[in-house]
Motif scaffolding. Structure first.
Motif, short mmCIF file in Angstrom:
data_model
loop_
_atom_site.label_atom_id
_atom_site.label_comp_id
_atom_site.label_asym_id
_atom_site.label_seq_id
_atom_site.Cartn_x
_atom_site.Cartn_y
_atom_site.Cartn_z
N MET A 1 -0.43 13.86 -5.17
CA MET A 1 -0.07 14.32 -3.91
C MET A 1 -0.14 15.85 -4.19
O MET A 1 0.02 16.30 -5.35
CB MET A 1 1.49 13.83 -3.86
CG MET A 1 1.71 12.54 -3.29
SD MET A 1 1.10 11.31 -4.44
CE MET A 1 2.35 11.32 -5.55
N SER A 58 0.35 12.97 0.89
CA SER A 58 -0.54 11.62 0.22
C SER A 58 -1.55 11.70 1.23
O SER A 58 -1.63 11.79 2.42
CB SER A 58 0.24 10.53 0.27
OG SER A 58 1.01 10.53 -0.95
N ARG A 59 -2.89 11.82 0.59
CA ARG A 59 -4.04 11.81 1.49
C ARG A 59 -4.86 10.44 1.20
O ARG A 59 -4.90 9.71 0.29
CB ARG A 59 -4.97 12.96 1.08
CG ARG A 59 -4.13 14.32 1.80
CD ARG A 59 -5.03 15.32 1.39
NE ARG A 59 -5.05 15.82 0.04
CZ ARG A 59 -5.77 16.83 -0.31
NH1 ARG A 59 -6.30 17.68 0.49
NH2 ARG A 59 -5.56 17.36 -1.57
N ALA A 62 -3.65 6.00 1.09
CA ALA A 62 -2.32 6.26 0.57
C ALA A 62 -1.63 6.38 2.11
O ALA A 62 -0.51 5.89 2.42
CB ALA A 62 -1.92 7.18 -0.26
N GLU D 41 -1.78 18.69 -9.45
CA GLU D 41 -1.49 17.44 -8.66
C GLU D 41 -0.16 16.78 -9.15
O GLU D 41 0.38 16.86 -10.03
CB GLU D 41 -2.52 16.34 -9.14
CG GLU D 41 -2.59 14.99 -8.49
CD GLU D 41 -3.43 15.11 -6.95
OE1 GLU D 41 -4.56 15.70 -7.06
OE2 GLU D 41 -2.84 14.78 -6.08
N ARG D 59 -6.90 9.51 -9.09
CA ARG D 59 -6.67 9.71 -7.85
C ARG D 59 -7.09 8.58 -7.07
O ARG D 59 -7.96 7.96 -7.02
CB ARG D 59 -7.11 11.12 -7.54
CG ARG D 59 -6.17 12.17 -8.29
CD ARG D 59 -6.99 13.50 -8.24
NE ARG D 59 -7.96 13.75 -8.59
CZ ARG D 59 -8.57 14.85 -8.56
NH1 ARG D 59 -8.10 15.84 -8.17
NH2 ARG D 59 -9.83 15.02 -9.29
N LEU D 74 1.04 6.37 -2.51
CA LEU D 74 0.63 7.19 -3.63
C LEU D 74 -0.84 7.67 -3.71
O LEU D 74 -1.58 6.48 -3.66
CB LEU D 74 1.20 6.80 -5.18
CG LEU D 74 2.52 6.49 -5.16
CD1 LEU D 74 2.79 5.52 -6.40
CD2 LEU D 74 3.26 7.80 -5.21
N ASP D 75 -1.29 8.58 -4.04
CA ASP D 75 -2.65 8.84 -4.01
C ASP D 75 -2.97 9.48 -5.43
O ASP D 75 -4.35 10.07 -5.69
CB ASP D 75 -3.26 9.95 -3.13
CG ASP D 75 -2.55 11.22 -3.15
OD1 ASP D 75 -1.94 11.57 -3.87
OD2 ASP D 75 -2.75 11.96 -2.27
#
Lengths: 100, 100, 100, 100, 100
Positions: A1, A58-59, A62, D41, D59, D74-75
């Motif tokens: 994140m 988050s990308r 997610a 991160e 990731r 979550l990423d």
């Protein structure tokens, strides 16, 4: 994140029908010292974040692991409002200090 | 999602058969002040966006969360036409003002 | 998707067994004016693209949304050969003009 | 995966309900010589990593391939604490040397 | 996929239990002329690649499309050892020449 600061909102009436009712926040990323970076993301708000709050975003896929968003074409979501960020023993950010 | 401006179109007759009928828009990304960046994306259009409109583009697997595109090899899609972008109390963009 | 130009090929005999028969093209990305960028991608070819052609490349899980590639460890695929790219009323690229 | 150093923690009480009990570490990436990069991160900790340890961070959707996190937004996740990094015959990092 | 050169190894005993038995290679990316870039990736090795070999690395969910790795928290995997890279009629790399 990534850590980002809520800067504003994006409004759209003409959009994919699954996006009705989704609130879009304009986020600006922060660097590891808490300074604003020249990079932003428009993210769905899942936690009721307000302007100037620090949030976790988050990308990717997610963003769809949020109840109700599983099938929305979203690639970014606010998943947490940050209380504190600590680096070693040092406090980098404390929401309590910002808002008292 | 990122904010982008529709700049043009990309046409292909020889393509993966699942892509028949998909309209490809050439988008150019905007920075947090609304200036054109030297970065673009070719995205499937799901909302009927036209040249010069500001749109939200979703990338990655999000692009396939659109009805009919679930199994298309797409990694970017226009998912909304933007009405307004606000930063704090300031209006950064208003479609109404652009087009009147 | 990104616009790229086919520059060459990559050959491997010792690879994940699911990749047998996959043709790997070396692609170089183009900027929004059609100039070569110092960035490349090796992508599975699904459309029979040849050297110097302009193509659309999809990255990420999109590369596996092609019939037969669903379970291959691919993160990039050529999904279309481009006929034309237009920016507003201006033609940026036309395959017909390149090859006549 | 990327190599990162654990720098601190991020705490949030107001978050997506699925994230209750997840510990968020602030990681800073290292370059190929082990120097700190200006990129970080925030990752879920799955292995009990402590400040200053070198870790591997995964990731994207990989972050949800951890038992219990399959449906969390979550990423990024810490998936391993690094013992050694070797480049050719040269040792770039050894946890044993750092901590004795 | 990206082209990378195997530079070394990363060893971890304390890690997500699903990662037992996975060999982690330290890869350094190459540019379109075959020069080392200041960017690396730690990837699971699926093909028995050795130091100095050129390989194809897949990132993202593609890294889990390898038999046995479907549920491992991996975001990068070596999927092929490269024999040759050709740009137009020119040979950029040939494993045979490197190793004779």
């Amino acid at each position: 994140m990534q850590i980002a600061k809520v800067r504003g909102t994006v409004v759209s009436t003409h959009k994919d029908s699954s996006l009705k009712g989704v609130k879009f926040l304009l986020l600006q990323f922060l660097d590891e010292e808490g300074r604003l970076l020249p990079e932003y993301e428009v993210a769905a708000d899942n936690v009721g974040a307000g302007v100037d709050e620090w949030v976790l975003v988050s990308r990717g896929s997610a963003a769809r692991q949020v109840s109700g968003s599983e099938q929305r074409p979203l690639d970014a979501a606010v998943v947490a409002i940050i209380d504190t960020v600590s680096v070693g023993n040092r406090s980098l950010y404390s929401k309590k200090d910002e808002y008292r």
